[in-house]
Design a protein around this motif. Structure first.
Motif, PDB file in Angstrom:
ATOM      1  N   ILE A  84       0.831  -1.199   0.000  1.00 38.77           N
ATOM      2  CA  ILE A  84       0.000   0.000   0.000  1.00 38.77           C
ATOM      3  C   ILE A  84       0.869   1.253   0.000  1.00 38.77           C
ATOM      4  O   ILE A  84       0.616   2.216  -0.734  1.00 38.77           O
ATOM      5  CB  ILE A  84      -0.947   0.006   1.218  1.00 38.77           C
ATOM      6  CG1 ILE A  84      -2.011  -1.083   1.062  1.00 38.77           C
ATOM      7  CG2 ILE A  84      -1.609   1.370   1.381  1.00 38.77           C
ATOM      8  CD1 ILE A  84      -2.985  -0.858  -0.068  1.00 38.77           C
ATOM      9  N   ASN A  85       1.912   1.268   0.814  1.00 38.43           N
ATOM     10  CA  ASN A  85       2.762   2.450   0.897  1.00 38.43           C
ATOM     11  C   ASN A  85       3.532   2.708  -0.384  1.00 38.43           C
ATOM     12  O   ASN A  85       3.862   3.856  -0.704  1.00 38.43           O
ATOM     13  CB  ASN A  85       3.742   2.303   2.068  1.00 38.43           C
ATOM     14  CG  ASN A  85       3.040   2.344   3.405  1.00 38.43           C
ATOM     15  OD1 ASN A  85       1.975   2.944   3.536  1.00 38.43           O
ATOM     16  ND2 ASN A  85       3.613   1.692   4.406  1.00 38.43           N
ATOM     17  N   LEU A  86       3.814   1.656  -1.138  1.00 37.15           N
ATOM     18  CA  LEU A  86       4.525   1.827  -2.409  1.00 37.15           C
ATOM     19  C   LEU A  86       3.674   2.556  -3.445  1.00 37.15           C
ATOM     20  O   LEU A  86       4.207   3.085  -4.420  1.00 37.15           O
ATOM     21  CB  LEU A  86       4.961   0.463  -2.957  1.00 37.15           C
ATOM     22  CG  LEU A  86       6.165  -0.173  -2.258  1.00 37.15           C
ATOM     23  CD1 LEU A  86       6.366  -1.603  -2.749  1.00 37.15           C
ATOM     24  CD2 LEU A  86       7.430   0.638  -2.513  1.00 37.15           C
ATOM     25  N   PHE A  87       2.351   2.599  -3.237  1.00 34.06           N
ATOM     26  CA  PHE A  87       1.490   3.334  -4.162  1.00 34.06           C
ATOM     27  C   PHE A  87       1.875   4.809  -4.249  1.00 34.06           C
ATOM     28  O   PHE A  87       1.601   5.478  -5.245  1.00 34.06           O
ATOM     29  CB  PHE A  87       0.021   3.246  -3.716  1.00 34.06           C
ATOM     30  CG  PHE A  87      -0.650   1.940  -4.044  1.00 34.06           C
ATOM     31  CD1 PHE A  87      -0.239   1.179  -5.123  1.00 34.06           C
ATOM     32  CD2 PHE A  87      -1.703   1.473  -3.271  1.00 34.06           C
ATOM     33  CE1 PHE A  87      -0.855  -0.027  -5.433  1.00 34.06           C
ATOM     34  CE2 PHE A  87      -2.343   0.272  -3.573  1.00 34.06           C
ATOM     35  CZ  PHE A  87      -1.910  -0.483  -4.658  1.00 34.06           C
ATOM     36  N   TYR A  88       2.498   5.325  -3.198  1.00 32.14           N
ATOM     37  CA  TYR A  88       2.819   6.745  -3.171  1.00 32.14           C
ATOM     38  C   TYR A  88       4.008   7.102  -4.054  1.00 32.14           C
ATOM     39  O   TYR A  88       4.131   8.246  -4.508  1.00 32.14           O
ATOM     40  CB  TYR A  88       3.132   7.184  -1.738  1.00 32.14           C
ATOM     41  CG  TYR A  88       1.952   7.120  -0.816  1.00 32.14           C
ATOM     42  CD1 TYR A  88       1.128   8.220  -0.646  1.00 32.14           C
ATOM     43  CD2 TYR A  88       1.637   5.957  -0.120  1.00 32.14           C
ATOM     44  CE1 TYR A  88       0.025   8.166   0.199  1.00 32.14           C
ATOM     45  CE2 TYR A  88       0.546   5.894   0.724  1.00 32.14           C
ATOM     46  CZ  TYR A  88      -0.258   7.003   0.876  1.00 32.14           C
ATOM     47  OH  TYR A  88      -1.342   6.939   1.703  1.00 32.14           O
ATOM     48  N   MET A  89       4.885   6.166  -4.300  1.00 32.22           N
ATOM     49  CA  MET A  89       6.161   6.487  -4.937  1.00 32.22           C
ATOM     50  C   MET A  89       6.040   6.978  -6.381  1.00 32.22           C
ATOM     51  O   MET A  89       6.739   7.921  -6.763  1.00 32.22           O
ATOM     52  CB  MET A  89       7.109   5.276  -4.850  1.00 32.22           C
ATOM     53  CG  MET A  89       7.405   4.827  -3.421  1.00 32.22           C
ATOM     54  SD  MET A  89       7.884   6.182  -2.314  1.00 32.22           S
ATOM     55  CE  MET A  89       9.419   6.700  -3.061  1.00 32.22           C
TER      56      MET A  89
END
Length: 514
Positions: A294-299
């Motif tokens: 989920i956090n990788l969606f921001y990159m």
């Protein structure tokens, strides 16, 4: 661009990575603590207390270090901020209560998180401001100034309040991605039977990036812009400053407040995605693994936005990201029932990833950029700290405001309860875009240097003695008087050009008279 200049920009900005790690990892640590001590935490408000204390510490750090950054020095503020983060990351990992009590340990952890929050907040007006000032001037290509600042400080104060039942107040950036990944690796190594080691090591490893940045900054100097235009030895004309910059200060602060305020409903989408995928599993490895995804969606949004911002400017990039995010938010809210069906959940997850990326491309990247480059060097730390603190207050208000809103719509178990806050959040995103359009001035390349010159002229028009600006660290060996670098530079220029006057005639004058 010279590697040394890139290094200077990143040395100023990358402490936000260690701050992001320190903030992000606590959510997963709280998940572990609830597993370890269910009875002790069952009837307490530990999570709310922890998040409130961390919030208070961050606001204190933003405001206090905004003044320190301007009146004492950028480097002093950055070194102190990094030292605070390193020290209290270590103490958090070693939290212990009297006689080994769990309640005492949690109280100690909460106290350390407050003090660590001061260091986290300090990086905003110190590290980000210094990175912005290093991004202009000689050696930096004009068409890449915003890009290097964004890459060095890439961060977002979006708060995934309910994701995987994590605690509120987490900073989404690369540090947050690593903060989700490190506990996962430690779980692989230690196993779920040694969760005490996992949570303490997860917190303790936050010392490593902080110490690396501390060493990296040791040989730094204050930015040239700060040396030229500092108000360290000058009275700050707050009335004149507010008269000139009130519109942009209110606009940036309001958009930061609104963006952090609406982070709560936007964060609810992550729970929908993860819950649909992992089902009822209690495996921390599965839960932490999906946290990383989920956090990788921001990159993608962060990286693409770093290049877009130099093409269309921070103001237009901010508006584009907010409007796009609001449109997707309206769409996901309107078709929530259809999209959350099991055979459509993949499409829902993809839309959510795009939604997060636009948030990073727009306000995630541009809020710090606008707050860093919209105001003059002499008060940049204080104005940045004020805007960031107001944004943090927005996050805190949103954390407490949206649960009653959800209940008013029918509760989290109903469709209206799940979608109602998103209609509000998407509408506020559009309002934020409108405020940006009306109240924020466009930023040009080398705009900070231009604004400093205009600010000097503005002060002189109102009778302010601008000779007081700049660092006074050059002492005249003959008289013992202290001069600013500006005075020394001007004197040197006069001598070189042969314009210096004296009582004795020059050789040319003697020859002419003869």
């Amino acid at each position: 661009m010279p590697l040394s200049r890139v290094s200077m920009i990143f040395a100023c900005g990358t402490a936000l990575f260690s701050d992001g790690y320190a903030n992000g990892v606590i959510g997963l640590v709280n998940t572990i603590l609830r597993r370890l001590y269910p009875n002790e935490l069952k009837n307490t408000n530990y999570s709310q207390t922890l998040s409130s204390l961390a919030f208070a510490g961050t606001v204190v750090g933003m405001l206090v270090f905004g003044w320190i950054s301007d009146k004492i020095g950028r480097k002093t503020g950055m070194m102190a901020a990094t030292g605070i983060v390193a020290l209290f990351s270590a103490l958090s990992a070693s939290s212990k209560g009297a006689n080994g009590s769990i309640e005492g340990m949690l109280a100690a952890l909460s106290a350390y998180r407050f003090l660590l929050g001061i260091g986290v907040g300090a990086e905003y007006p110190c590290g980000s401001v210094a990175a912005a000032e290093q991004s202009e001037g000689e050696g930096v290509a004009k068409n890449a100034q915003h890009r290097w600042f964004t890459l060095a400080t890439s961060k977002d104060t979006l708060h995934i309040i309910s994701m995987l039942q994590f605690a509120p107040d987490t900073m989404i950036d690369f540090g947050f991605v690593i903060a989700a990944f490190v506990p996962l690796v430690l779980l692989w190594i230690c196993g779920e039977n040694h969760l005490r080691a996992v949570w303490r090591l997860s917190l303790g490893l936050g010392v490593v990036p902080a110490l690396l940045v501390f060493v990296w900054r040791l040989k730094m100097e204050n930015p040239e812009a700060y040396k030229r235009s500092s108000m360290k030895h000058a009275p700050v004309p707050y009335k004149l400053i507010f008269r000139r910059y009130w519109k942009s200060l209110i606009a940036v602060s309001a958009t930061w407040f609104l963006y952090d305020f609406i982070a709560y409903p936007f964060g609810l989408y992550s729970s929908t995605v993860v819950d649909s995928i992992i089902g009822s599993t209690n495996s921390l490895v599965v839960i932490f693994g999906w946290a990383v995804v989920i956090n990788l969606f921001y990159m993608p949004g962060t990286i693409i936005g770093a290049f877009v911002v130099d093409i269309i400017g921070p103001k237009n990039t901010m508006i584009t990201g907010l409007v796009a995010q609001a449109i997707i938010g309206f769409f996901m809210s309107g078709f929530y029932t259809q999209l959350t069906q099991s055979h459509h959940i993949a499409g829902f997850a993809i839309l959510y990833g795009i939604f997060l990326s636009f948030g990073e491309l727009g306000p995630g990247n541009c809020l710090g950029l606008l707050a860093s480059k919209s105001w003059p060097t002499g008060v940049r730390g204080q104005t940045y700290g004020m805007a960031a603190a107001i944004g943090k207050i927005g996050a805190f208000v949103g954390t407490w405001a949206f649960p009653p809103i959800i209940d008013a719509f029918g509760g989290s178990g109903s469709v209206k309860g799940n979608t109602g806050p998103f209609w509000i959040g998407s509408g506020l995103a559009l309002l934020s875009a409108l405020i940006t359009f009306v109240g924020v001035r466009p930023l040009s390349h080398d705009g900070m240097m231009d604004e400093d010159e205009k600010f000097r002229a503005y002060l002189e028009q109102h009778g302010y003695d601008t000779s007081q600006l700049g660092l006074r660290d050059v002492i005249d060996a003959e008289t013992g008087s202290v001069h600013s670098e500006k005075d020394i530079k001007e004197k040197s220029t006069v001598v070189v050009e042969g314009q210096e006057h004296s009582d004795e005639p020059s050789s040319d004058d003697v020859a002419h008279k003869a």
